[in-house]
Design an enzyme around this catalytic site. Structure first.
Site, PDB file in Angstrom:
ATOM      1  N   LEU F  73       0.814  -1.216   0.000  1.00 35.38           N
ATOM      2  CA  LEU F  73       0.000   0.000   0.000  1.00 35.38           C
ATOM      3  C   LEU F  73       0.849   1.267   0.000  1.00 35.38           C
ATOM      4  O   LEU F  73       0.327   2.377   0.123  1.00 35.38           O
ATOM      5  CB  LEU F  73      -0.945  -0.019   1.207  1.00 35.38           C
ATOM      6  CG  LEU F  73      -1.777  -1.296   1.342  1.00 35.38           C
ATOM      7  CD1 LEU F  73      -2.744  -1.162   2.502  1.00 35.38           C
ATOM      8  CD2 LEU F  73      -2.525  -1.638   0.063  1.00 35.38           C
ATOM      9  N   HIS F  75       3.069   4.282  -1.588  1.00 34.96           N
ATOM     10  CA  HIS F  75       3.077   5.024  -2.849  1.00 34.96           C
ATOM     11  C   HIS F  75       4.463   5.009  -3.478  1.00 34.96           C
ATOM     12  O   HIS F  75       5.461   5.039  -2.763  1.00 34.96           O
ATOM     13  CB  HIS F  75       2.731   6.493  -2.591  1.00 34.96           C
ATOM     14  CG  HIS F  75       1.385   6.694  -2.007  1.00 34.96           C
ATOM     15  ND1 HIS F  75       1.172   6.717  -0.650  1.00 34.96           N
ATOM     16  CD2 HIS F  75       0.180   6.869  -2.582  1.00 34.96           C
ATOM     17  CE1 HIS F  75      -0.124   6.895  -0.425  1.00 34.96           C
ATOM     18  NE2 HIS F  75      -0.745   6.988  -1.570  1.00 34.96           N
ATOM     19  N   MET F 109       8.489   4.784   5.343  1.00 30.56           N
ATOM     20  CA  MET F 109       8.615   3.386   4.904  1.00 30.56           C
ATOM     21  C   MET F 109       9.910   3.180   4.137  1.00 30.56           C
ATOM     22  O   MET F 109      10.537   2.125   4.236  1.00 30.56           O
ATOM     23  CB  MET F 109       7.410   2.968   4.054  1.00 30.56           C
ATOM     24  CG  MET F 109       6.099   2.858   4.823  1.00 30.56           C
ATOM     25  SD  MET F 109       6.200   1.982   6.419  1.00 30.56           S
ATOM     26  CE  MET F 109       6.867   0.394   5.900  1.00 30.56           C
ATOM     27  N   GLU F 110      10.332   4.193   3.381  1.00 36.83           N
ATOM     28  CA  GLU F 110      11.596   4.081   2.655  1.00 36.83           C
ATOM     29  C   GLU F 110      12.770   3.985   3.646  1.00 36.83           C
ATOM     30  O   GLU F 110      13.705   3.208   3.443  1.00 36.83           O
ATOM     31  CB  GLU F 110      11.782   5.298   1.737  1.00 36.83           C
ATOM     32  CG  GLU F 110      10.963   5.234   0.460  1.00 36.83           C
ATOM     33  CD  GLU F 110       9.465   5.430   0.641  1.00 36.83           C
ATOM     34  OE1 GLU F 110       9.030   5.866   1.729  1.00 36.83           O
ATOM     35  OE2 GLU F 110       8.714   5.154  -0.319  1.00 36.83           O
ATOM     36  N   ASP F 124      22.973 -12.101   5.777  1.00 34.51           N
ATOM     37  CA  ASP F 124      23.356 -13.036   4.706  1.00 34.51           C
ATOM     38  C   ASP F 124      24.873 -13.251   4.703  1.00 34.51           C
ATOM     39  O   ASP F 124      25.357 -14.370   4.494  1.00 34.51           O
ATOM     40  CB  ASP F 124      22.916 -12.458   3.369  1.00 34.51           C
ATOM     41  CG  ASP F 124      23.259 -13.345   2.189  1.00 34.51           C
ATOM     42  OD1 ASP F 124      23.032 -14.568   2.275  1.00 34.51           O
ATOM     43  OD2 ASP F 124      23.753 -12.823   1.182  1.00 34.51           O
TER      44      ASP F 124
END
Lengths: 159, 159, 159, 159, 159, 159
Positions: F73, F75, F109-110, F124
């Site tokens: 959700l 953008h 969110m970024e 990793d």
């Protein structure tokens, strides 16, 4: 002449850098036809069961944002709002999307991509029980904002 | 029960790690309906003009490989062969795809994704001259390899 | 005839589902030419300074894995090993990659994609100080495994 | 100092949020060298045969839009127009791209990415018949818009 | 030495082409801590309301498949099964994933990526009402198949 | 109500087309806990060895740009600047990111995606020597620009 092809017939991404930023919206619709058996698995007492419709909805929302990755000549667009829903009908589901942006070009392709990918995700879900599921009648049904003016298709469903 | 949902209705990617690697093929078809005006822009003397059909074909080939990115519950599949073509008909174009793999699960979704994204790319090309273009009758028409056996839909076109 | 085109000249992804899984390797090389000023910013006492070369290396490693997303007719391949390095030379940097897989088709395109994207990332880094940076001499220099036999280009650099 | 590295040499995406939105263009060029045998397969009577050049063109158009996915420190840019073409020459093909945007940063990397990925797609097409195909002389040849002023390289080809 | 770095400290994708294809599984867990206000918005009578948890689940499933795009040195793996769930607890949600493959390398990174992206999607949903939401305690909790043997972390939750 | 869900609980991408373009920034932090053995492999005389931290940094930078692909959700945002760094501490590494944009919605969110993907890439790298590595305490620590006002978390680290 098709604007996406130059005089020699070669494809290009049409230059829209000189167009103004305006609020634009497009709506699209489509259907997936499937068997009553499948529809019975999807609903109980008129309500969807489990995540079946949510998977299709979320696939559609995400695909709207990925339109320029899929459609070679589509511009990257700042997708500012997307809604998509699936309504269970007698012979399948009806899918309707609405996409909004404030950008230099329209979002018809985003609205269509939203519907067809929601439809693909729905077919994926039901294909084990209905190999004849069919995606059909996918089209833009309304458009507003931009130079070419507003319009609504005569056969658009409500939302 | 739909295999993509667990007992509580939650979506998951079905475990296929125990299935054998076999050669599998799926074919899908669909159509885009559009105006005679558009069809006249696309052809001259029965032959396609410029890149219009090539753009749609290449979009379809690439999309077949990106199916698991678009369809949330689809497995990554080793796509080993893809062909797609568009035939100009009286009221639009017919799109047919064939996808092959040697893998643990089938490629019906890859064949469908190939057709619908080729259709999207075609609509993108013509939408400036035909806002009523419509993607329709997209379905799997044949499948071979894998546990569920081979089948061909009665209404499959030839290829 | 080019194998990627059918008899009518239409592009397709060549079917490799019947080919055996074997270990295959490809190596590619290329160069980016740039000014002494840039080379002086990149090294101190013969050693690279900061992340400049690391960014290019990591871009190359990642791009090798994304080859089928970039090259329309390339197959998804199980990339099992990738190495890439940049050596500072008198008039630029030399980039060399090696890609390995156990799969049904070769990895020449993965090795080339690794080199060109490492080169792009390098140019991106230096373009503010050298607008004439140039990517050049990118080619496959060795290949092993697979039906067409092993070979090494005469002008391959060492590694 | 290279702007993409901070004082400690660490890579970062340079902040351009304070730069104005202006129309910017970049052009890039490059070549793929290949054998006369290949060139003969690609053309008949001076015209391209089949989709060979279309595949490379479309790969280039799409790659221009995916530049920030490939080049780690490149900004997402609103790609507003892209054209790319391949001209058949005596010893290979010449590829030229032009990219336009109205955004806060330039599109040199998009123009270069367009050329190199078109070149990769071309090599992919011919590699079965010419293992010595070589991507060479890829560089930015012109730039306009933005703070650093307009320029055209002395060795730029026409378009 | 860390296997992902060569003797000179340069990153590479470790060659696994010689490892056998075996069935492998990994499980991961993590939590998102958030306010009681948010938890009240998410549930009614002990059941989730609306799509909030479905969005996070589907984001996690899709991310597991995209691990090699995100983690530079991770191999493309044939993800053959993925499940992820979110349990509402007193002070947030607990997220648990399980990933299975028949391939040449393990899927710990896929299981971790599934959990962290489900967590990101959950935070995105609640961030407007709880800016202090926190992703925590994300780790691999079990692994089976492959050369290094099976193990289960002592603090693994049940599933 | 959570803004990402409509009255019926269905997920949608919230329409932000009417919000103004303003400069916005978000900062996020998190940690990866790992063993002293791993920390010893990563540093020599207080300095990082090889590409280990560069891989994580670059993974984080790239992931910030791919947030809308991962978070259903979210953008698409014009990411205009990203910085991320990893500091070696006694019991692991601390990761801090800062993201800036001039756009219609924030970049929390970024910033979070940058931190968690840098953390994944770090795990990793070390998982072969420390299977108990743990991603923890990931949260937004500061935000500026936009309607909801500026704030800094009390427990934010310095940068």
């Amino acid at each position: 002449r098709l604007p996406h092809l130059d005089a020699a017939g070669r494809a290009h991404v049409v230059d829209v850098s000189a167009k103004p930023v305006t609020v634009r919206e497009a709506r699209a619709e489509g259907r997936v036809l499937c068997s009553p058996q499948v529809l019975g698995m999807l609903t109980a007492g008129g309500l969807p069961k489990g995540d079946a419709l949510a998977v299709a909805r979320i696939a559609g929302l995400q695909a709207a944002k990925r339109t320029p990755d899929l459609v070679p000549l589509a511009h990257p667009v700042a997708v500012h709002g997307v809604a998509v829903d699936l309504d269970v009908e007698a012979d399948g589901v009806r899918i309707a999307s609405a996409v909004r942006t404030a950008d230099r070009t329209g979002v018809e392709m985003e609205a269509l991509t939203c519907v067809v990918v929601a439809a693909l995700a729905f077919v994926d879900m039901v294909k084990a029980v209905d190999r004849h599921a069919r995606i059909t009648d996918v089209r833009v049904v309304a458009k507003s904002g931009g130079r070419s003016g507003d319009w609504v298709a005569e056969d658009a469903g409500g939302r």
